[in-house]
Design a protein around this motif. Structure first.
Motif, PDB file in Angstrom:
ATOM      1  N   GLU A 175       0.827  -1.205   0.000  1.00  0.00           N
ATOM      2  CA  GLU A 175       0.000   0.000   0.000  1.00  0.00           C
ATOM      3  C   GLU A 175       0.860   1.254   0.000  1.00  0.00           C
ATOM      4  O   GLU A 175       0.542   2.242  -0.674  1.00  0.00           O
ATOM      5  N   ARG A 179       0.726   4.198  -2.814  1.00  0.00           N
ATOM      6  CA  ARG A 179       0.476   5.598  -2.454  1.00  0.00           C
ATOM      7  C   ARG A 179       1.620   6.499  -2.910  1.00  0.00           C
ATOM      8  O   ARG A 179       1.397   7.651  -3.305  1.00  0.00           O
ATOM      9  N   SER A 192      -4.115   3.248  -8.143  1.00  0.00           N
ATOM     10  CA  SER A 192      -5.442   3.381  -7.542  1.00  0.00           C
ATOM     11  C   SER A 192      -6.094   2.012  -7.389  1.00  0.00           C
ATOM     12  O   SER A 192      -6.715   1.717  -6.357  1.00  0.00           O
ATOM     13  N   ALA A 196      -7.256   0.279  -3.960  1.00  0.00           N
ATOM     14  CA  ALA A 196      -8.662  -0.131  -3.877  1.00  0.00           C
ATOM     15  C   ALA A 196      -8.784  -1.606  -3.508  1.00  0.00           C
ATOM     16  O   ALA A 196      -9.627  -1.985  -2.680  1.00  0.00           O
ATOM     17  N   ALA A 199      -7.861  -2.023   0.158  1.00  0.00           N
ATOM     18  CA  ALA A 199      -8.938  -1.494   0.999  1.00  0.00           C
ATOM     19  C   ALA A 199     -10.134  -2.435   0.993  1.00  0.00           C
ATOM     20  O   ALA A 199     -10.757  -2.674   2.045  1.00  0.00           O
ATOM     21  N   ARG A 204     -12.603  -1.950   3.958  1.00  0.00           N
ATOM     22  CA  ARG A 204     -12.702  -0.486   3.921  1.00  0.00           C
ATOM     23  C   ARG A 204     -13.420  -0.129   2.618  1.00  0.00           C
ATOM     24  O   ARG A 204     -12.851   0.409   1.688  1.00  0.00           O
ATOM     25  N   GLU A 206     -15.941   1.917   1.576  1.00  0.00           N
ATOM     26  CA  GLU A 206     -16.136   3.288   1.079  1.00  0.00           C
ATOM     27  C   GLU A 206     -14.835   3.826   0.495  1.00  0.00           C
ATOM     28  O   GLU A 206     -14.831   4.480  -0.549  1.00  0.00           O
ATOM     29  N   GLU A 207     -13.744   3.554   1.164  1.00  0.00           N
ATOM     30  CA  GLU A 207     -12.443   3.991   0.654  1.00  0.00           C
ATOM     31  C   GLU A 207     -12.134   3.296  -0.661  1.00  0.00           C
ATOM     32  O   GLU A 207     -11.643   3.925  -1.615  1.00  0.00           O
ATOM     33  N   ASN A 210     -13.934   4.923  -3.458  1.00  0.00           N
ATOM     34  CA  ASN A 210     -13.326   6.195  -3.857  1.00  0.00           C
ATOM     35  C   ASN A 210     -12.119   5.973  -4.763  1.00  0.00           C
ATOM     36  O   ASN A 210     -11.935   6.693  -5.762  1.00  0.00           O
ATOM     37  N   TRP A 211     -11.293   4.988  -4.432  1.00  0.00           N
ATOM     38  CA  TRP A 211     -10.114   4.728  -5.254  1.00  0.00           C
ATOM     39  C   TRP A 211     -10.496   4.172  -6.617  1.00  0.00           C
ATOM     40  O   TRP A 211      -9.774   4.381  -7.608  1.00  0.00           O
TER      41      TRP A 211
END
Length: 268
Positions: A175, A179, A192, A196, A199, A204, A206-207, A210-211
């Protein structure tokens, strides 16, 4: 999740300005017969320039899967300039694709002897090491590649470092690499996707959603990415969004493992 989502061997291999997508298999499919590339005029070029021209042609043949002709061009390159490091870098890629590990390793080592600060060579050597279950050594090479402030594509090495770290189960390192790739190139779809996926596996959701936005903004997101989006929305209980992903899979990749898994596999 489908088998293709568990394959992290795919790597983007850089050769100067050339970006090549290398598949999970170590042996390429037999290419369709294609005409030879047209070499540029060389009458007034220096030996180093002629070596570069032949190496560039070899890179083109490598990309097309024409390994025998790529080797012919590389032989001409080193015959013209025996100290031209990029030629040995491409030799390494070609022999690696052909499964000749001895010649691949010799070629990469020779390239590093001639150009110890060349980030492309360090990156490709790292890619090779990761493919051969020498992941910790590979990560060192990726770090050397990105430590060069003049390296034009650090995000590629960082994404591949992330994938390599994933293969040995070092998720936190993976990760971090993804990043860092996003810091080097915001919106990078491969990085991304990497974040994702991590996550998602750590609930995770929701995160992860988003990714996935950056991933789905690419022109042709691959089936494994679409399937991940489907699974994220299924976990979040958004049936409409899930159906949108299902529709994309069925329309774009009707024969893929991911499409077949829509009704046969749970999102785990």
């Amino acid at each position: 999740m489908p088998r293709s989502n568990r394959c992290h061997a795919r790597a983007l291999v850089t050769l100067g300005a050339l970006a090549l997508l290398v598949g999970c298999n170590s042996t390429p499919k037999a290419p369709e017969p294609q005409p030879r590339l047209t070499p540029p005029p060389q009458q007034q070029a220096s030996p180093a320039e002629r070596a570069r021209m032949h190496t560039d042609l070899a890179g083109g043949y490598y990309e097309r899967g024409q390994m025998a002709i790529a080797i012919e061009e590389l032989n001409l390159a080193v015959a013209t300039d025996a100290g031209y490091a990029p030629a040995y870098n491409v030799y390494g890629l070609v022999y690696a694709m052909l499964g000749d590990d001895r010649k691949a390793e010799q070629s990469f080592q020779r390239a590093l002897e001639l150009a110890p600060n060349d980030s492309d060579v360090h990156h490709n050597w790292g890619w090779y090491l990761c493919q051969h279950k020498r992941e910790r050594e590979a990560l060192v090479q990726f770090e050397i590649a990105v430590s060069n402030s003049l390296y034009r594509t650090p995000e590629i090495a960082l994404v591949n470092a992330g994938r390599c770290a994933q293969t040995i189960g070092d998720i936190r390192a993976a990760e971090s690499y993804f990043r860092r790739a996003l810091a080097a190139q915001p919106g990078n779809a491969l990085a991304s996707y990497g974040v994702a996926l991590i996550a998602y596996k750590e609930a995770r959701y929701e995160e992860a959603r988003n990714w996935m936005r950056a991933v789905m903004q690419t022109t042709t997101p691959p089936p494994e990415a679409i399937y991940l989006g489907l699974c994220i929305e299924r976990k979040l209980g958004d049936r409409q969004a899930e159906l949108s992903y299902i529709s994309q899979l069925r329309n774009r990749f009707p024969d893929s493992d991911e499409t077949k898994a829509i009704t046969t596999e749970a999102c785990e």
